[in-house]
Design a protein around this motif. Sequence first.
Motif, PDB file in Angstrom:
ATOM      1  N   THR A 153       0.821  -1.213   0.000  1.00 57.87           N
ATOM      2  CA  THR A 153       0.000   0.000   0.000  1.00 57.87           C
ATOM      3  C   THR A 153       0.853   1.261   0.000  1.00 57.87           C
ATOM      4  O   THR A 153       0.438   2.298  -0.513  1.00 57.87           O
ATOM      5  N   ASP A 202       1.779   1.874  -3.608  1.00 49.91           N
ATOM      6  CA  ASP A 202       0.662   2.251  -4.469  1.00 49.91           C
ATOM      7  C   ASP A 202       0.111   3.640  -4.177  1.00 49.91           C
ATOM      8  O   ASP A 202      -0.311   4.354  -5.082  1.00 49.91           O
ATOM      9  N   GLU A 240       2.614 -12.060 -10.812  1.00 53.33           N
ATOM     10  CA  GLU A 240       1.269 -12.025 -10.228  1.00 53.33           C
ATOM     11  C   GLU A 240       0.707 -13.438 -10.106  1.00 53.33           C
ATOM     12  O   GLU A 240       0.660 -14.184 -11.084  1.00 53.33           O
ATOM     13  N   CYS A 247      -1.171 -10.344   1.281  1.00 59.33           N
ATOM     14  CA  CYS A 247      -1.771  -9.407   0.322  1.00 59.33           C
ATOM     15  C   CYS A 247      -2.367  -8.175   0.988  1.00 59.33           C
ATOM     16  O   CYS A 247      -2.602  -7.166   0.332  1.00 59.33           O
ATOM     17  N   ASN A 285      -5.696  -3.262  -0.822  1.00 60.28           N
ATOM     18  CA  ASN A 285      -4.849  -3.293  -2.011  1.00 60.28           C
ATOM     19  C   ASN A 285      -5.612  -3.253  -3.326  1.00 60.28           C
ATOM     20  O   ASN A 285      -5.011  -3.111  -4.385  1.00 60.28           O
ATOM     21  N   ARG A 286      -6.958  -3.355  -3.275  1.00 60.61           N
ATOM     22  CA  ARG A 286      -7.746  -3.331  -4.518  1.00 60.61           C
ATOM     23  C   ARG A 286      -8.666  -2.117  -4.502  1.00 60.61           C
ATOM     24  O   ARG A 286      -9.684  -2.095  -3.816  1.00 60.61           O
ATOM     25  N   PHE A 296     -11.304   0.959  -0.760  1.00 55.95           N
ATOM     26  CA  PHE A 296     -10.852  -0.308  -1.310  1.00 55.95           C
ATOM     27  C   PHE A 296     -11.878  -1.413  -1.097  1.00 55.95           C
ATOM     28  O   PHE A 296     -12.739  -1.312  -0.228  1.00 55.95           O
ATOM     29  N   HIS A 297     -11.755  -2.471  -1.899  1.00 56.80           N
ATOM     30  CA  HIS A 297     -12.495  -3.709  -1.633  1.00 56.80           C
ATOM     31  C   HIS A 297     -11.776  -4.402  -0.480  1.00 56.80           C
ATOM     32  O   HIS A 297     -10.602  -4.743  -0.601  1.00 56.80           O
ATOM     33  N   PRO A 333      -8.167 -11.242  -6.296  1.00 53.32           N
ATOM     34  CA  PRO A 333      -8.961 -12.128  -7.146  1.00 53.32           C
ATOM     35  C   PRO A 333      -8.308 -13.484  -7.411  1.00 53.32           C
ATOM     36  O   PRO A 333      -8.675 -14.161  -8.372  1.00 53.32           O
TER      37      PRO A 333
END
Length: 496
Positions: free
Chosen positions: A43, A46, A103, A135, A139-140, A337-338, A345
Motif C-alpha cells: 500500500t 501504491d 502475479e 496481500c 490493495n484493490r 478499497f475492496h 482475485p
Amino acid sequence: MDAPHDVVIIGSGFGGIGMAARLLAAGVRDVVVLEKAAGLGGTWRDNTYPGAACDVPSHLYSFSFARKTDWSRRFPPQDEILAYLWDVARKHGVLPRVRFGTEVTEARFDEEAAVWRVSTAGGGELAARVLVSACGQLNRPALPAIEGRDSFAGTSFHSARWDHGADLTGRRVAVIGTGASAIQIVPEIAPRAGRLTVFQRSAPYVIDKPDREYRAWEKALLAAVPALHDLSRARIYASYESRALGFVKYPGLMKLMSRRFRRTLRTQIPDPRLRARLVPDYPMGCKRILLSGDYYPALVRPDVELVTDPITRITPSGVETGRAAYDVDVIVYATGFHTSGFLAPMTIVGRDGLTLDAAWRDGARAHLGITVSGFPNLFLLYGPYTNLGHNSIIYMLESQFRYVLGCVRALRETGLAWIDVRPDVQDAFDRRMRERMRSTVWEAGCASWYMTADGRVVNNWPGFTFAYRRATRRPDPRHFRAGRARPVAPARSGPR
C-alpha cells in the motif's frame, strides 16, 4: 516441476517483507516472495497521492527487529515508509528473494505431493511446502457505482493510482469521498486547484493530528541511546492501546474522544452552517477515526466547496446531484478499497477441491485470522479479525510472524507433510469473535468498510493487541489435523 520451495510468500508489503525476514533469521533459507508489481512496498508503494502519510507514530509503525531512529516526523510520510521497507528488505536478505512482476492467479493444494502448486499470470508455476498470503486488506481500489462514471471526458483516477502527469494547477477539481485518503489530499491540492469541490457522502470524525518534525538533536540522541527509542515506542503503544477500552469494551468512553473532535471542529470551522454538515450521524469509532490538522482549514477556503447532496450521475462535463451540476476538469476518486475478499482475485483451492470462495460464501473465516480449515499449510497475514481501530497493525503482524514461524518449525521438526486447522476449532473461534463483536463500537449502527455486504464485521480484532499476541504466542498442536511427509526431492538452498 522444480523441487518445492520451503516457503512462498505472496506480496511484498509490511507483511511479506517482515515474514520473510523472520523466516530467514530463523534459518529457513529457501524463501521466495512473489510480487505482482515492479517494486515492493504494498500500500505504501501504491498510494503516492499528495500528502500520503501514516496516522500511527513512526516509532511504533516499524518493526521491533528493525529500529529506525532518524524518521523526519512523528507521523511518517509515504516516501519514508517505502524507503524503510526497501532498507529492511536489503539489510535482512529479503530483496534477492523477491520475484517482481510475478502475479499469482491460482494456488492449488496437491494432496498427493502435499505441496501448493502456484500459477502466475505469465504462465509460470512453482511449488511450495508452505504458502503465506501477505496481500493485505487495502490493495484493490474500489470505484463507486455511479451512473455515467465512464462518460467523463476529463481526467479521472483513483487516489491509489494517482496520475502524477495530471497538472491540477488552476483546474476545476472534484474529490469524491471524505475518508482517510481524501483528508490528506484536499489540503495539499486546494492551493493549486483553481476550484476544488469535495463531495461528502458521510461526514468523518476528524481529530487534530499532533504531528511535528523531529529535531536533529532528538534523532542523534535516539541513535546514541537505543533504550530511548524503545521507551518512546512503549509509551506510544501504551497510549494507543488504552483506547481499546472505548472501541471494544465500553463504547460509551468514546464520548471523551468525541469532545476532542467537537473542540477541533469548533476551533477550525467558524461557520456554524458548514460545521453542522461536518458532524457525523453515527457514534464515534463506528467508522475509522481520522487525524488531520489541515483538513478543516482547507474546507473554509473561498475556493473550496463541500457538497453533501448525493451524487446522481457523472456526465462528460462533471458531476451532478439532485440540486446542481458541477463542471470539473479532473475527478479524484478517494473511495477506498475492496476489503472483504482478502485473497481476491486469486483462485485458492484446498483439500478435496474446496475453493476459498466456497469456504467463505458466508463471510471470511480464519482461526486467529491466520489459518483456514481445509487449506493445509496456508497462512494468512492481516487476515479476518486482525485489523485495528486503535493501534499499530505492525504489532499484530509481528504476532502473526511468530505464530507462522512456529508452524513452519513444527513441520520441519516433526517430519509432517501438512497441518490443517480443525473445523471445530475454527468454528469456535469464529463464534467467539461474533459474540465479542456485539459489544464493540463497530456494531453501533453504521455501515463501514469493516463490514461485509450482510452487515458482519469480519475485519477487526475485538480486543486488546496484547491479548492477540498471547493467543498467537505458539501454535497449539491440538488445534490441527496433520499428515505425514512422503519422500521428496531436496529443496534448494536459495531462490533461483
